[in-house]
Design an enzyme around this catalytic site. Structure first.
Site, short mmCIF file in Angstrom:
data_model
loop_
_atom_site.label_atom_id
_atom_site.label_comp_id
_atom_site.label_asym_id
_atom_site.label_seq_id
_atom_site.Cartn_x
_atom_site.Cartn_y
_atom_site.Cartn_z
N GLU A 34 0.80 -1.02 -0.07
CA GLU A 34 0.01 -0.12 0.03
C GLU A 34 0.69 1.19 -0.07
O GLU A 34 0.99 1.86 0.95
CB GLU A 34 -0.86 -0.31 1.12
CG GLU A 34 -1.90 -1.17 1.00
CD GLU A 34 -3.22 -1.12 2.16
OE1 GLU A 34 -2.92 -0.27 2.94
OE2 GLU A 34 -4.04 -1.90 1.97
N GLU A 78 -4.10 -9.06 -1.47
CA GLU A 78 -4.72 -8.72 -0.27
C GLU A 78 -6.34 -8.40 -0.19
O GLU A 78 -6.69 -7.76 -1.10
CB GLU A 78 -3.88 -7.87 0.38
CG GLU A 78 -4.52 -7.36 1.95
CD GLU A 78 -3.82 -6.39 2.80
OE1 GLU A 78 -2.84 -6.22 2.33
OE2 GLU A 78 -4.50 -5.60 3.36
#
Length: 597
Positions: free
Chosen positions: A272, A367
């Site tokens: 991220e 994810e």
């Protein structure tokens, strides 16, 4: 608008390009390889496996990887006389071939390592076999955290060089690099995985590089979340002056894990990279900087070690990021990783755009969290974030938390997910619970082999994330020539399905996909079918009815009328349960003000 989204979602395939995984390595180990559908374990007769989407109110009250009534092969089409059936058509010709598959799995986090290390040896052996053995979920696509994540009870990197994370002094020679207590425990636990399955693709991702590699020059005075700890809330970004040290950090990490017998097959430079607020390990990493790190030494190092560079590793709402990395480091960036957290639902069609713009680029959904699924509610979180990515070009997918304690931990108290449910909940040193997510992942990982090929589904899909009901279909051909066809039925009623393959003549597989389930059909190869209906038929293989037929056209309605369908038992406590909207994790991981004082 919904119909437009639906059309875009399911009609991309004629314009995409196939991807090969032939050059990808595996983590190794002496465990089993393959499973049903590989050359050593061919599918010899049609089978069906069912997992109810309803989270059970009590153990053993719903179907969880339960064997269902197998589809029946027929050459008869009595259309128009018996009722409506969903017509599913797979383009099994070379034109329909898409990407090769790596597999499905989960993530190794400190929470999983911690709770597994509390288990007695025999119980640990059992849970590892449940996850990785051929009699278990046989997972083959696994992520792990480099340093701490939000599913860590302590915050650390492999070179803090100071009293705690984000407080260390610069270590330009990385003389203080060490896996430390937690990294060593993870490497040792992952090494055990290889004794249960030997063909896992394992990739690592850091939530942050060491604090001294970041700018970290703006703090809010007086905020300490742990004794002596400071957490940057502004300018929490990578300092490009430390690119050589970042290259060396990743090199040392890969080599350190190798000393424990763990081969790293892929690397995401930052989990991220657009998530940078403080409170637990995060770090902003610009796409240009990610490309520069690859170009300035990391890419060549990864190539020397056979490690795949995986760009981005974040949500589908910022596809320009991986474009910039692929364009900026074309010699080294050959894969893209995606997360599921775009709201109100992820737009996986951006993956098809990547395939068109950068043919041959591998893609993965790396994810997705299942946040506090309530008992008695219907939950398709796994399937709706596994099937659409594969339809759009993903070669593998992994859910986030694999294992926790009953309190969803250990996790960071400063922004860690306090409700992310994994596949395994460890209750004590002798007991653990397999959640519904475990069985949902098994609908994919047990039946889709490494090296299988995803094929375009011409007809049968319905709905999208923008609609209230969905019927998703994923069809892969395994190395033995058999087919694993996974259905997600969120239509509110049982679906009588007629499945055909354009490359296999007038053969129709007829069966029922029960309401509110994920159901997998295993279809034998054409070679096995020829043997079954010839002189080489095995006594253990049921005969298939063949009669004269007329072909069913590929145009018009998605439903047809067929009479000779075999009705499966569909009674289940999930049949009458309405789909309930569930809470999702705060994907920006915002830390409440009250938790910071």
């Amino acid at each position: 608008m919904a119909s437009l989204v639906q059309a875009v979602l399911f009609t991309f395939a004629t314009h995409t390009f196939a991807q090969s995984i032939s050059d990808l390595g595996v983590s190794g180990g002496n465990g089993s390889r393959g499973g049903i559908g590989d050359g050593d374990h061919p599918v010899m007769h049609a089978q069906a496996y069912i997992t109810d989407a309803m989270i059970p109110l009590a153990p053993n009250t719903t179907r969880q990887l339960a064997q269902g009534t197998a589809p029946v092969l027929s050459r008869t089409n009595n259309s128009g006389t018996c009722g409506n059936f969903r017509f599913v058509v797979v383009d099994s010709t070379s034109n329909g071939a898409r990407q090769q598959m790596v597999g499905f799995g989960h993530a190794w986090t400190d929470s999983a390592v911690d709770v597994f290390n509390t288990l007695q040896p025999a119980v640990l052996d059992q849970v590892m076999n449940d996850l990785f053995g051929q009699s278990g979920n046989n997972m083959g696509f696994m992520r792990h955290t480099i340093g701490s994540s939000d599913l860590s009870g302590a915050q650390y990197s492999y070179d803090d060089n100071g009293p705690s994370f984000n407080e260390g002094e610069p270590d330009p020679s990385l003389a203080n690099f060490s896996l430390g207590q937690y990294g060593t425990a993870m490497a040792q636990m992952i090494a055990k995985m290889g004794t249960y399955k030997g063909d896992v693709f394992l990739f690592g991702a850091p939530w942050s590089l060491p604090g001294w590699m970041k700018n970290n020059d703006l703090f809010i005075a007086g905020i300490t979340n742990t004794p002596g700890g400071q957490y940057p809330l502004l300018n929490n970004s990578f300092n490009i002056g430390y690119i050589p040290q970042a290259v060396e950090y990743f090199t040392k990490y890969i080599d350190a894990f190798a000393q424990y017998g763990v081969t790293i097959n892929g690397l995401s430079l930052e989990n991220e990279p657009l998530n940078y607020q403080g409170g637990y390990p995060t770090m902003y990493l610009d796409a240009a900087d990610e490309a520069n790190i690859l170009n300035q030494g990391l890419g060549s190092m990864l190539q020397q070690r056979g490690v795949l560079a995986m760009a981005y590793d974040h949500n589908t709402d910022q596809p320009v990021y991986p474009y910039r990395v692929l364009q900026g480091a074309p010699s080294y960036a050959h894969a893209v990783a995606w997360h599921c957290y775009q709201g109100p639902y992820p737009n996986y069609t951006v993956m098809a755009d990547i395939s068109r713009a950068f043919p041959g680029t591998l893609q993965f959904m790396t994810e997705c969290s299942n946040y506090l699924p309530a008992a008695g509610s219907v939950n398709f979180e796994v399937a709706e974030n596994f099937i659409p990515p594969v339809q759009q070009g993903a070669s593998g997918a992994a859910m986030w938390v694999m294992a926790t304690d009953p309190d969803f931990g250990p996790h960071s108290p400063y922004g860690g997910c306090n409700g992310c449910l994994g596949s395994i909940v460890v209750n004590s040193s002798t007991t653990y619970t397999k959640t519904n997510d475990y069985y949902m992942i098994g609908q994919f990982s047990r039946f889709v082999r490494r090296g299988s090929v995803n094929y375009n589904v011409l007809r049968g899909n319905e709905g999208s994330g923008a609609t209230s009901n969905q019927f998703y279909v994923m069809s892969v051909q395994n190395p033995d020539g058999s087919w694993a066809v996974v259905f997600m039925n969120n239509m509110g009623s049982d679906q009588d399905v007629v499945l055909s393959f354009t490359g296999q003549g007038n053969q129709f597989w007829e069966g029922v996909v029960p309401s509110q389930t994920v159901t997998t059909w295993l279809i034998p190869s054409q070679q096995v079918l020829n043997q079954v209906n010839g002189t080489k038929a095995a006594s253990t293989v049921p005969p298939y009815p063949f009669t004269n037929t007329t072909s069913i056209p590929l145009t018009g309605s998605t439903t047809i009328a067929v009479c000779n369908i075999t009705t499966a038992t569909t009674s289940s406590s999930s049949s009458s349960t309405s789909t309930t909207a569930l809470p999702v994790p705060d994907t920006t991981h915002t830390i409440a003000t009250t938790s910071m004082v």
